[in-house]
Motif scaffolding. Structure first.
Motif, mmCIF file in Angstrom:
data_model
loop_
_atom_site.group_PDB
_atom_site.id
_atom_site.type_symbol
_atom_site.label_atom_id
_atom_site.label_comp_id
_atom_site.label_asym_id
_atom_site.label_seq_id
_atom_site.Cartn_x
_atom_site.Cartn_y
_atom_site.Cartn_z
ATOM 1 N N ILE A 148 -20.115 23.214 -4.620
ATOM 2 C CA ILE A 148 -20.374 22.108 -5.549
ATOM 3 C C ILE A 148 -19.041 21.567 -6.031
ATOM 4 O O ILE A 148 -18.167 22.323 -6.455
ATOM 5 C CB ILE A 148 -21.244 22.571 -6.742
ATOM 6 N N GLU B 260 -13.368 21.589 -6.718
ATOM 7 C CA GLU B 260 -14.467 22.527 -6.488
ATOM 8 C C GLU B 260 -14.769 23.284 -7.772
ATOM 9 O O GLU B 260 -13.874 23.811 -8.415
ATOM 10 C CB GLU B 260 -14.086 23.500 -5.383
ATOM 11 N N ASP C 245 -16.884 18.498 -8.326
ATOM 12 C CA ASP C 245 -16.958 17.611 -9.491
ATOM 13 C C ASP C 245 -16.056 16.413 -9.233
ATOM 14 O O ASP C 245 -14.831 16.552 -9.082
ATOM 15 C CB ASP C 245 -16.495 18.370 -10.747
ATOM 16 N N GLU C 246 -16.653 15.220 -9.179
ATOM 17 C CA GLU C 246 -15.878 13.985 -9.039
ATOM 18 C C GLU C 246 -15.563 13.427 -10.415
ATOM 19 O O GLU C 246 -16.476 13.254 -11.241
ATOM 20 C CB GLU C 246 -16.669 12.938 -8.258
ATOM 21 N N HIS D 147 -18.364 11.774 -14.786
ATOM 22 C CA HIS D 147 -18.289 12.864 -13.819
ATOM 23 C C HIS D 147 -19.551 12.822 -12.964
ATOM 24 O O HIS D 147 -20.642 12.509 -13.445
ATOM 25 C CB HIS D 147 -18.181 14.226 -14.511
ATOM 26 N N ARG D 148 -19.391 13.155 -11.690
ATOM 27 C CA ARG D 148 -20.526 13.173 -10.772
ATOM 28 C C ARG D 148 -20.441 14.425 -9.897
ATOM 29 O O ARG D 148 -19.365 14.836 -9.481
ATOM 30 C CB ARG D 148 -20.527 11.905 -9.910
ATOM 31 N N ILE D 149 -21.589 15.003 -9.638
ATOM 32 C CA ILE D 149 -21.665 16.243 -8.874
ATOM 33 C C ILE D 149 -21.908 15.937 -7.393
ATOM 34 O O ILE D 149 -22.735 15.101 -7.041
ATOM 35 C CB ILE D 149 -22.800 17.141 -9.410
ATOM 36 N N VAL E 156 -22.992 18.089 -3.986
ATOM 37 C CA VAL E 156 -23.504 19.360 -3.473
ATOM 38 C C VAL E 156 -23.432 19.323 -1.945
ATOM 39 O O VAL E 156 -23.913 18.371 -1.319
ATOM 40 C CB VAL E 156 -24.956 19.609 -3.919
ATOM 41 N N HIS F 299 -25.172 13.496 -3.761
ATOM 42 C CA HIS F 299 -24.722 13.342 -5.146
ATOM 43 C C HIS F 299 -25.875 13.637 -6.093
ATOM 44 O O HIS F 299 -27.029 13.378 -5.771
ATOM 45 C CB HIS F 299 -24.252 11.898 -5.401
ATOM 46 N N ARG F 300 -25.531 14.141 -7.290
ATOM 47 C CA ARG F 300 -26.516 14.351 -8.340
ATOM 48 C C ARG F 300 -26.031 13.720 -9.639
ATOM 49 O O ARG F 300 -25.310 14.339 -10.395
ATOM 50 C CB ARG F 300 -26.759 15.857 -8.569
#
Length: 270
Positions: free
Chosen positions: A264, A224, A266-267, A189-191, A193, A182-183
């Motif tokens: 990548i 995605e 997107d949550e 929103h959370r990324i 990878v 996670h980033r």
């Protein structure tokens, strides 16, 4: 391909060696013709004029950002190289953390360094590179560590460096050569990878989310947003995730993974 010390190849006693210049020009031309995706970069500390145009280099290794940006016609890549940090086995004065900031307090040092990286990335150039170790801000140079019989990278710092704030490991499975992390979170929103370093593709891959994640119950939707295997990047265009299923009983993301690729996600969090 970086060509080191080009001026030393093409000049003697301040006089051009025409055969050497012709050789480099033809070598680069041959590389461009047979390997059209390869970048040829000239490292030149003596300021040979228009070196990329004269010898068919794509880019020039940028030693003097300010001076070259004002006067040179070469296309530049902004770099921090191994030669910049190496000052012998007993000296750390050129380690990036010590050069980018001269303030005494650690928080301000890291702030200065983040600002330095942002300036490097956003400045007018054709790309940017940093030297191994700079991203985890190690206080001892790679040369010093090797001289003392240690690995060139101090990986223990990767868990504490403030440059890694907002990073958390989701999954790492060495047998499949897959890693996910996670980033950060921004505006709910959370990324995510995911890297697949193997040449094996998966139409359906179970990616378990860590139960220690405090935001795991907040995940409402996952989509995605980037896939290196897309046609527009030269990929096959297959294994695209139109919809990502969430197994909420076991907290697993079910994704399609192309071979040798990064996706990548997107949550959306509630």
């Amino acid at each position: 391909i970086r060509f080191d010390a080009v001026s030393q190849m093409i000049r003697r006693n301040q006089t051009n060696i025409s055969s050497a210049i012709s050789f480099l020009r033809e070598l680069n031309h041959t590389i461009h013709r047979y390997y059209p995706g390869v970048l040829c970069i000239a490292e030149d500390s003596e300021g040979y004029p228009n070196i990329s145009r004269a010898m068919n280099f794509h880019l020039k290794w940028n030693f003097g950002w300010s001076n070259n940006a004002r006067w040179s016609e070469d296309k530049m890549i902004c770099t921090v190289s191994h030669g910049d940090t190496e000052t012998g086995p007993l000296n750390s004065r050129n380690v990036l953390l010590n050069c980018a900031s001269h303030v005494p307090n650690e928080l301000d040092k890291f702030a200065d360094l983040r600002n330095f990286f942002a300036w490097q990335i956003c400045s007018l150039n054709r790309g940017y590179l940093i030297h191994m170790g700079d991203e985890i801000v190690q206080p001892m140079s790679w040369f010093q560590r090797c001289f003392r019989g240690k690995s060139s990278m101090d990986w223990s710092l990767s868990n504490s460096s403030t440059l890694h704030e907002g990073y958390s490991l989701i999954y790492e499975y060495a047998q499949n050569l897959i890693i996910a992390y996670h980033r950060g979170i921004s505006n709910n929103h959370r990324i995510v990878v995911i890297h697949n370093f193997s040449n094996h593709a998966y139409t359906s891959y179970d990616l378990p989310l860590p139960k220690s994640d405090p935001n795991i119950e907040r995940i409402q939707n996952v989509q995605e947003i980037f896939n290196t295997n897309q046609l527009k990047y030269g990929g096959s265009g297959t294994f695209h995730n139109e919809k990502i299923e969430i197994n909420r009983n076991n907290m697993i993301l079910i994704v399609a993974l192309p071979p040798l690729s990064t996706i990548i996600l997107d949550e959306t969090l509630i």
